[in-house]
Design a protein around this motif. Structure first.
Motif, PDB file in Angstrom:
ATOM      1  N   ILE A 170     -36.665  41.270  -8.513  1.00 34.79           N
ATOM      2  CA  ILE A 170     -35.501  40.812  -9.275  1.00 34.79           C
ATOM      3  C   ILE A 170     -34.211  41.338  -8.652  1.00 34.79           C
ATOM      4  O   ILE A 170     -33.226  40.610  -8.485  1.00 34.79           O
ATOM      5  N   GLY A 171     -34.206  42.639  -8.285  1.00 34.87           N
ATOM      6  CA  GLY A 171     -33.008  43.235  -7.702  1.00 34.87           C
ATOM      7  C   GLY A 171     -32.632  42.600  -6.377  1.00 34.87           C
ATOM      8  O   GLY A 171     -31.451  42.311  -6.128  1.00 34.87           O
ATOM      9  N   CYS A 172     -33.615  42.361  -5.522  1.00 35.33           N
ATOM     10  CA  CYS A 172     -33.332  41.732  -4.227  1.00 35.33           C
ATOM     11  C   CYS A 172     -32.775  40.331  -4.406  1.00 35.33           C
ATOM     12  O   CYS A 172     -31.852  39.921  -3.702  1.00 35.33           O
ATOM     13  N   PHE A 173     -33.319  39.601  -5.365  1.00 26.81           N
ATOM     14  CA  PHE A 173     -32.828  38.235  -5.599  1.00 26.81           C
ATOM     15  C   PHE A 173     -31.386  38.249  -6.089  1.00 26.81           C
ATOM     16  O   PHE A 173     -30.534  37.522  -5.573  1.00 26.81           O
ATOM     17  N   VAL A 174     -31.097  39.076  -7.076  1.00 28.60           N
ATOM     18  CA  VAL A 174     -29.768  39.083  -7.688  1.00 28.60           C
ATOM     19  C   VAL A 174     -28.717  39.600  -6.709  1.00 28.60           C
ATOM     20  O   VAL A 174     -27.655  38.978  -6.515  1.00 28.60           O
TER      21      VAL A 174
END
Length: 207
Positions: A163-167
């Motif tokens: 999730i963090g990498c995507f955002v």
């Protein structure tokens, strides 16, 4: 986790490549529209100065930095109008310096994501091995606990990093990269809009 400085340097280098690509695209679009002076003098001047700083740290000369600074001043004088030629120089220095500094530092979030993920993984490993860390060697209960903590902890850590990498990378793409060249336009996306084949025209009666 032991060498975060190297990861930070790599993240900023990746950011520099990303920003340079965006600047090149922006210059291409401006040159295509006939804004050659604006593209070369106002956009590429900062990269000349950045390259000049690298040359200064390696060779100890400021010549390339002064060339980039001269390009920026000349670009403000050519593209500016009236008193804006003078104020354009000040605003170009301030906005360019703070803008590029903020853009480069934004890519440090990549280092923060990797560092946070490695620290969380290390914590779960330590929690899972608490029972087996008593000096008597591995036990059945300790091994079972380690497997449970290992699976649950690392799966949660993995999902959190996905999730963090995507955002965060999406933010870098849309804000830092697109900010160098993107131009809005096109057709509005209205998937639920009514697009009928025929129209009913009604006349209002005058009172």
């Amino acid at each position: 986790g032991n060498n975060p400085l190297y990861v930070l340097i790599i993240a900023i280098m990746l950011g520099a490549i990303h920003l340079l690509l965006g600047t090149i695209i922006g210059c291409y679009l401006k040159i295509k529209d006939g804004q050659v002076a604006d593209a070369i003098l106002n956009d590429l001047c900062w990269w000349v100065m950045i390259f000049g700083l690298i040359v200064y740290f390696l060779k100890g000369t400021w010549i390339v930095v002064f060339i980039g600074l001269g390009m920026m001043v000349l670009g403000s004088l050519i593209t500016g109008k009236g008193f804006g030629k003078i104020t354009g120089i000040v605003s170009a220095i301030y906005n360019g310096a703070t803008g590029y500094l903020g853009d480069f530092l934004s890519y440090s979030r990549l280092m923060a994501l990797m560092l946070a993920g490695s620290v969380i993984a290390s914590v779960f490993n330590q929690l899972g091995s608490l029972i087996n860390a008593n000096g008597n060697g591995p036990t059945i209960i300790g091994t079972i606990l380690f497997i449970i903590v290992f699976l649950i902890g690392h799966v949660l850590n993995f999902l959190l990093n996905v999730i963090g990498c995507f955002v965060h990378t999406l933010r870098l793409q849309f804000l830092e990269f697109f900010g160098k060249w993107y131009r809005d336009g096109g057709k509005a996306f209205r998937p639920l809009a009514i697009n009928t084949k025929y129209f009913d025209i009604s006349k209002e009666e005058k009172k």
